[in-house]
Scaffold this motif. Sequence first.
Motif, PDB file in Angstrom:
ATOM      1  N   UNK A 249      18.494  -1.722  10.820  1.00 31.09           N
ATOM      2  CA  UNK A 249      18.616  -0.905  11.510  1.00 31.09           C
ATOM      3  C   UNK A 249      17.363   0.227  11.557  1.00 31.09           C
ATOM      4  N   UNK A 250      17.154   0.713  10.355  1.00 28.88           N
ATOM      5  CA  UNK A 250      16.598   1.981   9.853  1.00 28.88           C
ATOM      6  C   UNK A 250      16.079   1.574   8.706  1.00 28.88           C
ATOM      7  N   UNK A 251      15.112   2.760   8.337  1.00 24.63           N
ATOM      8  CA  UNK A 251      14.516   3.282   6.437  1.00 24.63           C
ATOM      9  C   UNK A 251      15.876   3.403   5.574  1.00 24.63           C
ATOM     10  N   UNK A 252      16.659   4.416   6.386  1.00 25.09           N
ATOM     11  CA  UNK A 252      17.300   4.514   5.854  1.00 25.09           C
ATOM     12  C   UNK A 252      18.641   2.944   4.861  1.00 25.09           C
TER      13      UNK A 252
ATOM     14  N   UNK B 177      16.245   4.122  -7.495  1.00 28.17           N
ATOM     15  CA  UNK B 177      15.866   5.089  -6.026  1.00 28.17           C
ATOM     16  C   UNK B 177      15.133   4.152  -4.625  1.00 28.17           C
ATOM     17  N   UNK B 178      15.922   4.034  -3.658  1.00 28.70           N
ATOM     18  CA  UNK B 178      14.762   3.102  -2.735  1.00 28.70           C
ATOM     19  C   UNK B 178      13.702   4.106  -1.900  1.00 28.70           C
ATOM     20  N   UNK B 179      12.127   3.755  -1.281  1.00 33.95           N
ATOM     21  CA  UNK B 179      11.658   4.504  -0.828  1.00 33.95           C
ATOM     22  C   UNK B 179      10.891   4.020  -0.039  1.00 33.95           C
ATOM     23  N   UNK B 180      10.626   4.211   1.302  1.00 33.60           N
ATOM     24  CA  UNK B 180       9.491   3.918   2.402  1.00 33.60           C
ATOM     25  C   UNK B 180       9.034   4.830   3.202  1.00 33.60           C
ATOM     26  N   UNK B 181       7.889   3.932   3.549  1.00 32.73           N
ATOM     27  CA  UNK B 181       6.856   4.974   4.284  1.00 32.73           C
ATOM     28  C   UNK B 181       7.745   5.570   6.034  1.00 32.73           C
ATOM     29  N   UNK B 182       6.854   6.440   6.858  1.00 36.87           N
ATOM     30  CA  UNK B 182       7.155   7.098   8.118  1.00 36.87           C
ATOM     31  C   UNK B 182       6.929   6.337   9.117  1.00 36.87           C
ATOM     32  N   UNK B 183       7.311   4.705   9.275  1.00 35.67           N
ATOM     33  CA  UNK B 183       7.175   3.869  10.110  1.00 35.67           C
ATOM     34  C   UNK B 183       7.951   3.356  10.338  1.00 35.67           C
ATOM     35  N   UNK B 184       9.611   3.641  11.666  1.00 32.14           N
ATOM     36  CA  UNK B 184      10.367   3.400  11.798  1.00 32.14           C
ATOM     37  C   UNK B 184      10.267   2.046  12.116  1.00 32.14           C
ATOM     38  N   UNK B 185      11.678   1.655  11.366  1.00 37.36           N
ATOM     39  CA  UNK B 185      12.235  -0.335  11.460  1.00 37.36           C
ATOM     40  C   UNK B 185      12.874   0.108  11.616  1.00 37.36           C
TER      41      UNK B 185
END
Length: 281
Positions: free
Chosen positions: A200-203, A186-194
Amino acid sequence: MDEETECPECPAGIPEWVMTFADLMSLMMCFFVLLLSFSEMDVLKFKQIAGSMQVAFGVQREDKSAMAVPMGTSIIAQEFSSAQPDPTPLNQVQQQTTDTSKQYLDIKDPAVEDAENKAEELQEALKTEIKEGLLEVSTIDDQVIVRIREKGSFPSASSKVDEAFMAVLTKISDALNQVEGRILVAGHTDNIPIQTREFASNWILSGARAAAVADTLTERGSVAHERVEIRAYADNRPLEPNDTPEGRAKNRRVEIIVLGDRGANAALNDAAEPAGTSPVQ
């Protein structure tokens, strides 16, 4: 006197003092009945106190049943739990007991106990990387989680595994080959948009990182392909609040989850949910 003195006649009925005596006896009986009703006879506690007194005064406890046919520990007889008998130089068989005041048996869930055993194996195999702060190993219910921190594993805003971290992933895959169970990456990121040309997105970033780890485990580490699946959660499952740099750093991670039977069923339920529903927590 020539004539015998006659004894006076006793009054009719019982003497007056008998009633006073009877009242006193009744009161004393009521008093002792009340004392007895207030008392509590705790046989188990008495045995524990007696056992503690024996230990305090050097009285050796012997288990005469140690040579008998081994039997399971009774849930009803909870004041004593059997232990492994050890032979002594005097050719006596005695038991080593630790907690003489323990009243209840610990009954562990076999699935949770199996997960804890797997976690211990992985911790032993990856103790160097854990000590360096690159990994964490923990358990939730019947699942074992190997948490890969972003530190040293991925460059910022990239899904390419750092070349130096490849050896760590290979070591993780060797450890995973020693335990059973389906594996969820499972991949996870913080809430800062990329929003870059590649992501194109953290997804997309979280999914790409999970895919990169899964590819390394299966291609370089020889983990069976059918055991592995990937998930992308973006910033939807943070470990810490995203309002500090430290919290965001902990949230940027990839988790390798060894699923037990319950965890596997939950993962299937997550995958079967219709679009737009939130994942099962």
